[in-house]
Design an enzyme around this catalytic site. Structure first.
Site, PDB file in Angstrom:
ATOM      1  N   GLU A  93      -9.603  -8.802  -2.000  1.00 40.84           N
ATOM      2  CA  GLU A  93     -10.827  -7.972  -1.375  1.00 40.84           C
ATOM      3  C   GLU A  93     -11.026  -6.796  -2.628  1.00 40.84           C
ATOM      4  O   GLU A  93     -10.892  -6.735  -3.634  1.00 40.84           O
ATOM      5  CB  GLU A  93      -9.869  -7.048  -0.561  1.00 40.84           C
ATOM      6  N   CYS A 106     -14.326  -1.104  -7.145  1.00 42.10           N
ATOM      7  CA  CYS A 106     -13.149  -1.758  -7.782  1.00 42.10           C
ATOM      8  C   CYS A 106     -12.525  -2.918  -7.051  1.00 42.10           C
ATOM      9  O   CYS A 106     -12.258  -3.748  -6.311  1.00 42.10           O
ATOM     10  CB  CYS A 106     -12.536  -1.000  -6.755  1.00 42.10           C
ATOM     11  N   CYS A 113       0.466  -9.129  -5.013  1.00 38.50           N
ATOM     12  CA  CYS A 113       1.078  -9.119  -6.702  1.00 38.50           C
ATOM     13  C   CYS A 113       2.129  -9.356  -6.365  1.00 38.50           C
ATOM     14  O   CYS A 113       3.430  -9.266  -5.427  1.00 38.50           O
ATOM     15  CB  CYS A 113       1.045  -7.251  -6.580  1.00 38.50           C
ATOM     16  N   CYS A 117       5.395  -2.422  -5.921  1.00 41.50           N
ATOM     17  CA  CYS A 117       5.818  -1.120  -5.366  1.00 41.50           C
ATOM     18  C   CYS A 117       5.872  -0.312  -4.487  1.00 41.50           C
ATOM     19  O   CYS A 117       5.117  -1.057  -3.144  1.00 41.50           O
ATOM     20  CB  CYS A 117       4.932  -0.254  -5.885  1.00 41.50           C
ATOM     21  N   CYS A 120       2.748   0.225  -1.375  1.00 44.30           N
ATOM     22  CA  CYS A 120       1.351  -0.404  -1.979  1.00 44.30           C
ATOM     23  C   CYS A 120       1.198  -1.419  -1.097  1.00 44.30           C
ATOM     24  O   CYS A 120       2.857  -2.609  -0.167  1.00 44.30           O
ATOM     25  CB  CYS A 120       1.816  -1.001  -3.026  1.00 44.30           C
ATOM     26  N   SER A 192      -6.126  -0.154 -14.496  1.00 41.36           N
ATOM     27  CA  SER A 192      -4.816   0.513 -14.310  1.00 41.36           C
ATOM     28  C   SER A 192      -4.177  -0.689 -14.670  1.00 41.36           C
ATOM     29  O   SER A 192      -3.942  -1.493 -13.482  1.00 41.36           O
ATOM     30  CB  SER A 192      -5.389   0.728 -12.761  1.00 41.36           C
ATOM     31  N   LEU A 216       2.152   6.201 -12.944  1.00 48.82           N
ATOM     32  CA  LEU A 216       3.382   6.786 -13.063  1.00 48.82           C
ATOM     33  C   LEU A 216       4.361   6.923 -12.398  1.00 48.82           C
ATOM     34  O   LEU A 216       5.196   6.935 -11.569  1.00 48.82           O
ATOM     35  CB  LEU A 216       2.943   8.324 -13.672  1.00 48.82           C
ATOM     36  N   HIS A 217       3.639   8.423 -10.823  1.00 48.96           N
ATOM     37  CA  HIS A 217       3.750   7.735 -10.093  1.00 48.96           C
ATOM     38  C   HIS A 217       5.603   9.125  -9.811  1.00 48.96           C
ATOM     39  O   HIS A 217       6.043   9.422  -8.283  1.00 48.96           O
ATOM     40  CB  HIS A 217       4.312   6.562  -9.285  1.00 48.96           C
ATOM     41  N   ASN A 291      -1.993   7.231   0.693  1.00 51.82           N
ATOM     42  CA  ASN A 291      -2.486   6.213   1.834  1.00 51.82           C
ATOM     43  C   ASN A 291      -1.690   5.555   2.464  1.00 51.82           C
ATOM     44  O   ASN A 291      -1.095   4.576   2.016  1.00 51.82           O
ATOM     45  CB  ASN A 291      -3.241   5.444   0.813  1.00 51.82           C
ATOM     46  N   CYS A 334      -5.070  -0.069  -1.105  1.00 48.66           N
ATOM     47  CA  CYS A 334      -5.205  -1.654  -2.242  1.00 48.66           C
ATOM     48  C   CYS A 334      -4.301  -2.661  -0.979  1.00 48.66           C
ATOM     49  O   CYS A 334      -3.402  -1.863  -0.862  1.00 48.66           O
ATOM     50  CB  CYS A 334      -4.319  -1.580  -3.021  1.00 48.66           C
TER      51      CYS A 334
HETATM   52  N1  SAH Z   1      -1.035  -2.687 -10.402  1.00 48.57           N
HETATM   53  C1  SAH Z   1      -2.119  -1.682 -11.015  1.00 48.57           C
HETATM   54  C2  SAH Z   1      -3.371  -1.669 -11.078  1.00 48.57           C
HETATM   55  C3  SAH Z   1      -3.202  -1.953  -8.848  1.00 48.57           C
HETATM   56  S1  SAH Z   1      -3.349  -0.370  -7.435  1.00 48.57           S
HETATM   57  C4  SAH Z   1      -1.510  -0.897 -10.666  1.00 48.57           C
HETATM   58  O1  SAH Z   1      -0.149  -0.056 -10.876  1.00 48.57           O
HETATM   59  O2  SAH Z   1      -1.564   0.653 -11.693  1.00 48.57           O
HETATM   60  C5  SAH Z   1      -4.121   0.675  -8.012  1.00 48.57           C
HETATM   61  C6  SAH Z   1      -3.733   2.499  -7.724  1.00 48.57           C
HETATM   62  O3  SAH Z   1      -3.246   2.565  -6.151  1.00 48.57           O
HETATM   63  C7  SAH Z   1      -2.384   2.294  -8.389  1.00 48.57           C
HETATM   64  O4  SAH Z   1      -1.765   3.390  -9.187  1.00 48.57           O
HETATM   65  C8  SAH Z   1      -1.302   2.425  -7.346  1.00 48.57           C
HETATM   66  O5  SAH Z   1       0.280   2.822  -8.081  1.00 48.57           O
HETATM   67  C9  SAH Z   1      -2.547   3.269  -6.271  1.00 48.57           C
HETATM   68  N2  SAH Z   1      -1.522   2.906  -5.075  1.00 48.57           N
HETATM   69  C10 SAH Z   1      -1.324   1.658  -4.753  1.00 48.57           C
HETATM   70  N3  SAH Z   1      -1.154   1.652  -2.415  1.00 48.57           N
HETATM   71  C11 SAH Z   1      -1.045   3.006  -2.631  1.00 48.57           C
HETATM   72  C12 SAH Z   1      -1.481   3.330  -1.676  1.00 48.57           C
HETATM   73  N4  SAH Z   1      -0.892   3.172  -0.107  1.00 48.57           N
HETATM   74  N5  SAH Z   1      -1.486   4.628  -1.529  1.00 48.57           N
HETATM   75  C13 SAH Z   1      -2.257   5.503  -2.603  1.00 48.57           C
HETATM   76  N6  SAH Z   1      -2.149   4.960  -3.767  1.00 48.57           N
HETATM   77  C14 SAH Z   1      -1.813   3.369  -4.154  1.00 48.57           C
END
Ligand code: SAH
Length: 344
Positions: A93, A106, A113, A117, A120, A192, A216-217, A291, A334
């Site tokens: 996607e 994007c 993946c 995480c 995600c 990213s 970072l989160h 999200n 994502c």
């Molecule tokens: N793997 C890479 C890039 C893909 S995700 C990374 O981790 O950066 C792009 C961004 O969206 C990342 O910061 C990821 O943590 C975030 N992301 C993934 N799922 C999400 C969600 N449900 N809500 C908000 N951000 C999310």
């Protein structure tokens, strides 16, 4: 023998490849322009090449682009999500976003993946396949054709971890920024990563003027490890050291992404701790209300918590923005649309 994947070749490589076919190197540049400037999807379109050369290319090489499946338009803003299929049958996607300064796409760098995480959707089925450089570029080209537009910015923030597909991600950046191709300036490309530290050093060595974004989160290792398995391998200190190195070598400010999850990482004390951590780094923080993903059970931070978090960072001079949540109604986070498609 499998045919050569010509769409994934950087210009120099394509020139070398033409030599192996017994052709002059400059033909490589011509073919590169057909593929990446004019976005040709078959050799017969390449009208300044002789019929014989086109036949030779057909015999030896393939243009392995993507097949368009469907798109999903958001009702509340100008975001469109697309599903494509790769030659090998993987579903991926991509998202088109319209901003006042132009169009941003994007892109996904992997089907699925393996980073795991917990908030995600992309990672739920694990990693299916790396995407080739051509498949990553083709997402942009197919969207441009669908909408009859020119894309000016690219964020590598779709499904997948770009640094886990390092070589193809770098080839993609070189290809789309080439002035004989799509000519999208490297300064308008953001990569990213969830923080694969040694790969960040490897990327810094290439000294590409792209923007590096680090997911970072969390303000500390305990919280980070509870939501990102990768944090068990690399501590925040190690990730920040790599980020600092990247900023020093490239002169580019690093962006930190911070998805705000209700009650997990969005409290004032989390913001305070984050400011201390980022004090000595030239940083920009992107705050993203998470999200919600059906399977995950996390809740979005309240508007109040988001505002407070941002205020605390600003009060300590940490530059930050709250990202506009685009396309929530079309599962634009994502991996969400891809997942819902595969369920059907
Ligand atoms: N793997 C890479 C890039 C893909 S995700 C990374 O981790 O950066 C792009 C961004 O969206 C990342 O910061 C990821 O943590 C975030 N992301 C993934 N799922 C999400 C969600 N449900 N809500 C908000 N951000 C999310």
């Amino acid at each position: 023998m499998e045919k050569a994947d010509i769409l994934s070749m950087e210009k120099d490589l394509l020139c070398e490849y033409m030599k192996t076919l017994g052709e002059a190197a400059f033909r490589g540049k011509q073919v590169f322009s057909w593929l990446h400037a004019k976005k040709a999807v078959n050799f017969d379109d390449m009208t300044n090449l002789s019929k014989a050369l086109r036949e030779k290319l057909k015999e030896n090489a393939d243009i392995k682009g993507l097949k368009y499946i469907k798109k999903h338009k958001s009702l509340d803003d100008e975001t469109i999500k697309y599903l494509f299929e790769t030659e090998k049958g993987y579903i991926i996607e991509s998202v088109l976003m319209k901003y006042s300064y132009g169009y941003t796409v994007c892109v996904s760098t992997q089907a699925g993946c393996r980073m795991g995480c917990s908030f995600c959707a992309s990672t739920i089925g694990g990693l299916e396949s790396n995407l080739t450089a051509g498949e990553i570029a083709s997402q942009i080209y197919e969207i441009e054709k669908q909408e009859n537009i020119r894309v000016s910015r690219v964020v590598m923030m779709g499904c997948g971890e770009p640094l886990d597909n390092f070589r193809n991600s770098v080839a993609f950046i070189n290809i789309i920024s080439d002035s004989d191709g799509a000519g999208i300036s490297k300064r308008r490309i953001t990569l990213s990563t969830c923080g694969l530290t040694e790969k960040i050093y490897e990327l810094a060595e290439l000294d590409l003027p792209i923007t590096l974004a680090i997911s970072l989160h969390a303000p500390n290792d305990d919280i980070r490890r509870s939501i990102m398995p990768v944090a068990k391998k690399y501590s925040i200190d190690e990730v920040l050291k790599a980020a600092k190195h990247y900023a020093e070598v490239t002169g580019r400010r690093v962006t930190f992404e911070y998805s705000l999850i209700d009650g997990v990482n969005d409290l004032p004390e989390n913001a305070e701790e984050l400011t201390k951590r980022l004090k000595s780094i030239l940083a920009h923080v992107n705050l993203i209300p998470v999200n919600p993903v059906e399977e995950r059970g996390y809740k979005k931070s309240s508007d109040n918590n988001v505002k407070n978090f941002s205020k605390i960072l600003s009060s300590r001079s940490i530059e930050n923005t709250v990202r506009r949540s685009l396309g929530t109604d079309i599962n634009a986070a994502c991996g969400q649309l891809r997942k819902s498609y595969k369920k059907i």
